[in-house]
Design a protein around this motif. Structure first.
Motif, PDB file in Angstrom:
ATOM      1  N   UNK A 196       0.854  -1.190   0.000  1.00 45.10           N
ATOM      2  CA  UNK A 196       0.000   0.000   0.000  1.00 45.10           C
ATOM      3  C   UNK A 196       0.888   1.237   0.000  1.00 45.10           C
ATOM      4  N   UNK A 197       0.603   2.159  -0.899  1.00 45.66           N
ATOM      5  CA  UNK A 197       1.424   3.356  -1.050  1.00 45.66           C
ATOM      6  C   UNK A 197       0.802   4.547  -0.323  1.00 45.66           C
ATOM      7  N   UNK A 198       1.619   5.499   0.123  1.00 45.72           N
ATOM      8  CA  UNK A 198       1.087   6.690   0.789  1.00 45.72           C
ATOM      9  C   UNK A 198       0.110   7.494  -0.071  1.00 45.72           C
ATOM     10  N   UNK A 199       0.254   7.439  -1.389  1.00 41.37           N
ATOM     11  CA  UNK A 199      -0.663   8.184  -2.258  1.00 41.37           C
ATOM     12  C   UNK A 199      -2.031   7.532  -2.380  1.00 41.37           C
ATOM     13  N   UNK A 200      -2.202   6.328  -1.793  1.00 42.37           N
ATOM     14  CA  UNK A 200      -3.511   5.691  -1.772  1.00 42.37           C
ATOM     15  C   UNK A 200      -3.640   4.479  -2.659  1.00 42.37           C
ATOM     16  N   UNK A 201      -2.763   4.310  -3.616  1.00 39.63           N
ATOM     17  CA  UNK A 201      -2.817   3.145  -4.495  1.00 39.63           C
ATOM     18  C   UNK A 201      -2.137   1.960  -3.826  1.00 39.63           C
ATOM     19  N   UNK A 202      -2.231   0.801  -4.469  1.00 39.68           N
ATOM     20  CA  UNK A 202      -1.596  -0.397  -3.935  1.00 39.68           C
ATOM     21  C   UNK A 202      -1.150  -1.294  -5.082  1.00 39.68           C
ATOM     22  N   UNK A 203      -0.053  -1.991  -4.871  1.00 39.35           N
ATOM     23  CA  UNK A 203       0.438  -2.991  -5.814  1.00 39.35           C
ATOM     24  C   UNK A 203       0.182  -4.369  -5.231  1.00 39.35           C
ATOM     25  N   UNK A 204      -0.276  -5.278  -6.086  1.00 41.39           N
ATOM     26  CA  UNK A 204      -0.544  -6.653  -5.677  1.00 41.39           C
ATOM     27  C   UNK A 204       0.348  -7.564  -6.507  1.00 41.39           C
ATOM     28  N   UNK A 205       1.146  -8.375  -5.842  1.00 43.08           N
ATOM     29  CA  UNK A 205       2.072  -9.262  -6.535  1.00 43.08           C
ATOM     30  C   UNK A 205       1.783 -10.705  -6.133  1.00 43.08           C
ATOM     31  N   UNK A 206       1.801 -11.593  -7.132  1.00 39.27           N
ATOM     32  CA  UNK A 206       1.536 -12.998  -6.896  1.00 39.27           C
ATOM     33  C   UNK A 206       2.790 -13.836  -6.954  1.00 39.27           C
ATOM     34  N   UNK A 207       2.592 -15.131  -7.170  1.00 41.44           N
ATOM     35  CA  UNK A 207       3.694 -16.084  -7.222  1.00 41.44           C
ATOM     36  C   UNK A 207       3.174 -17.341  -7.894  1.00 41.44           C
ATOM     37  N   UNK A 208       3.995 -18.385  -7.930  1.00 43.78           N
ATOM     38  CA  UNK A 208       3.526 -19.654  -8.482  1.00 43.78           C
ATOM     39  C   UNK A 208       2.346 -20.192  -7.692  1.00 43.78           C
ATOM     40  N   UNK A 209       2.286 -19.845  -6.414  1.00 35.51           N
ATOM     41  CA  UNK A 209       1.181 -20.304  -5.581  1.00 35.51           C
ATOM     42  C   UNK A 209      -0.035 -19.411  -5.614  1.00 35.51           C
ATOM     43  N   UNK A 210       0.066 -18.257  -6.282  1.00 34.81           N
ATOM     44  CA  UNK A 210      -1.088 -17.343  -6.375  1.00 34.81           C
ATOM     45  C   UNK A 210      -0.986 -16.556  -7.673  1.00 34.81           C
ATOM     46  N   UNK A 211      -1.841 -16.892  -8.628  1.00 30.96           N
ATOM     47  CA  UNK A 211      -1.830 -16.230  -9.925  1.00 30.96           C
ATOM     48  C   UNK A 211      -3.196 -15.588 -10.203  1.00 30.96           C
ATOM     49  N   UNK A 212      -3.694 -14.850  -9.214  1.00 31.80           N
ATOM     50  CA  UNK A 212      -5.011 -14.204  -9.328  1.00 31.80           C
ATOM     51  C   UNK A 212      -4.958 -12.748  -8.878  1.00 31.80           C
ATOM     52  N   UNK A 213      -3.773 -12.134  -8.990  1.00 33.20           N
ATOM     53  CA  UNK A 213      -3.637 -10.746  -8.551  1.00 33.20           C
ATOM     54  C   UNK A 213      -4.603  -9.832  -9.295  1.00 33.20           C
ATOM     55  N   UNK A 214      -4.798 -10.074 -10.596  1.00 31.00           N
ATOM     56  CA  UNK A 214      -5.705  -9.225 -11.375  1.00 31.00           C
ATOM     57  C   UNK A 214      -7.151  -9.367 -10.916  1.00 31.00           C
ATOM     58  N   UNK A 215      -7.524 -10.545 -10.394  1.00 25.74           N
ATOM     59  CA  UNK A 215      -8.889 -10.726  -9.907  1.00 25.74           C
ATOM     60  C   UNK A 215      -9.113  -9.953  -8.611  1.00 25.74           C
ATOM     61  N   UNK A 216      -8.095  -9.925  -7.756  1.00 26.65           N
ATOM     62  CA  UNK A 216      -8.199  -9.125  -6.533  1.00 26.65           C
ATOM     63  C   UNK A 216      -8.301  -7.646  -6.892  1.00 26.65           C
ATOM     64  N   UNK A 217      -7.416  -7.178  -7.773  1.00 32.37           N
ATOM     65  CA  UNK A 217      -7.396  -5.763  -8.133  1.00 32.37           C
ATOM     66  C   UNK A 217      -8.698  -5.327  -8.790  1.00 32.37           C
ATOM     67  N   UNK A 218      -9.298  -6.208  -9.583  1.00 31.50           N
ATOM     68  CA  UNK A 218     -10.538  -5.846 -10.294  1.00 31.50           C
ATOM     69  C   UNK A 218     -11.675  -5.532  -9.323  1.00 31.50           C
ATOM     70  N   UNK A 219     -11.613  -6.065  -8.112  1.00 27.37           N
ATOM     71  CA  UNK A 219     -12.661  -5.805  -7.123  1.00 27.37           C
ATOM     72  C   UNK A 219     -12.497  -4.458  -6.425  1.00 27.37           C
ATOM     73  N   UNK A 220     -11.311  -3.865  -6.558  1.00 31.92           N
ATOM     74  CA  UNK A 220     -11.033  -2.613  -5.845  1.00 31.92           C
ATOM     75  C   UNK A 220     -10.474  -1.567  -6.800  1.00 31.92           C
TER      76      UNK A 220
END
Length: 395
Positions: free
Chosen positions: A318-342
């Protein structure tokens, strides 16, 4: 407001890590006025116009296109600017306006994000000469609202070509193509957009630009096999767009000595900011996943890598400007699905968002003093909804 209150040079690293940069405190109206003026200068009279993401991948596409049109700028003024930044005694100007003294390329550059894409295309439609060639690179629209702007550009331009590698909604892609755009979408886990542009343009590019696309892919897909990819990523982040395009267009990923020296100088503070963000991180168990969550101004990819080494399947920065970066791995390849909800989107292993939780400056004040607690809760809830959605689908 006293300038000293938002001056990064006057803050301790702890405070700098928790607060946004000076640009955050400028009203959007001033940013829009400046962006409109710079876009008009780049677009008017241009032979071709590129609307691109301002990261290493989007800007690599611009370097390819300027090579194709024989429209690269002279690298010497930018190398002189780099020397001045390393030796303040040589600096006789304002870094914020360093590009304003350089000539404009016949291939004009307008940087944009998915949120500002429609506005950027509107400017192209308003300021471009009739019959111009238009390219859009490394940008995926959030919804079909971009189609109206794309229609206006195709009415003005001779050709409109769009290169990307993100996860597109099928309906949005169909609507963009129906507007008359030649849209090419690469496989997001195999190609970066520079790869897509390289094969789509099908020109005989020099070896250093072919190499540039390959090293950009190494960074953009988080392959991490070529150490030069970190140099490209950092340089694209710290340099102006025009400087980056000009330098990599001339040298490819074999960056010249002034750039290497500049990166080494900037990385001292970068590493300290990374350490601060990693020290703040907490691990949360959400269903089958371990999610590392932290806050601060930092290089999100390196922080995410550190959290993965600590056992996280996914990382949220989570960044001070209000945005956030979501990073996955071999065990989690659904970062875009999380981001799409927010209010965001991206790739299976790399996405971004900015939750709609800020109504006024008091909300931002709470964000800074609590190290993003509200934003963290919203994003963790989005992870939990994935589990609920999976259960509903199973039923």
């Amino acid at each position: 407001m006293d300038d000293d209150l938002i001056d990064d040079d006057g803050r301790s690293l702890s405070r700098k890590s928790r607060l946004p940069g000076a640009g955050f405190f400028y009203p959007d109206s001033l940013d829009e006025e400046y962006a409109d003026r710079r876009a008009r200068e780049a677009i008017e009279g241009a032979e071709a116009v590129v609307v691109a993401d301002g990261d290493a991948d989007g800007l690599a596409c611009v370097a390819l296109l300027r090579e194709r049109y024989d429209a690269a700028l002279d690298v010497a003024p930018f190398e002189a600017s780099l020397a001045a930044r390393l030796d303040p005694g040589l600096d006789d100007g304002d870094d914020d306006d360093e590009d304003e003294d350089t000539e404009d390329s016949p291939v004009g550059l307008v940087t944009a994000s998915p949120h500002s894409l429609s506005e950027a295309l509107d400017r192209v439609a308003e300021y471009a000469d009739a019959g111009v060639d238009v390219y859009v690179c490394d940008l995926c629209p959030d919804d079909e609202s971009v189609v109206e702007a794309a229609d206006a550009v195709t009415d003005r331009a001779a050709t409109v070509r769009w290169f990307d590698h993100h996860q597109w909604d099928d309906d949005v892609a169909s609507a963009v193509r129906a507007a008359g755009v030649d849209l090419v979408i690469g496989e997001s886990d195999e190609e970066c957009t520079a790869d897509v542009a390289l094969r789509s343009l099908a020109d005989d590019f020099p070896d250093h630009l072919v190499d540039l696309a390959a090293v950009t892919r190494d960074h953009d897909l988080w392959i991490k096999e070529d150490p030069r990819s970190d140099d490209l990523a950092d340089y694209a982040h710290w340099a102006s767009a025009e400087e980056y395009v000009t330098v990599v267009g001339r040298y490819g990923p074999a960056l010249p000595e002034p750039v290497v020296d500049y990166l080494e100088d900037r990385r001292v503070e970068k590493e300290r900011l990374i350490e601060a963000a990693v020290d703040r991180a907490e691990l949360h168990d959400v269903g089958p996943w371990t999610v590392g969550v932290t806050y601060g101004r930092c290089s999100q990819n390196e922080v995410a890598e550190a959290l993965r080494e600590d056992g996280a399947d996914a990382a949220v920065i989570v960044k001070p400007a209000g945005s956030a970066s979501i990073r996955g791995s071999e065990g989690f390849e659904r970062a875009h699905e999380v981001a799409a909800q927010v209010n965001g989107g991206g790739h299976p292993r790399a996405a971004g968002c900015k939750p709609d939780v800020y109504d006024d400056m008091l909300d931002y004040a709470h964000h800074w003093t609590t190290e993003g607690q509200a934003t963290k809760r919203v994003i963790l809830a989005a992870f939990e909804r994935l589990i609920e959605d999976d259960g509903t689908a199973d039923e």
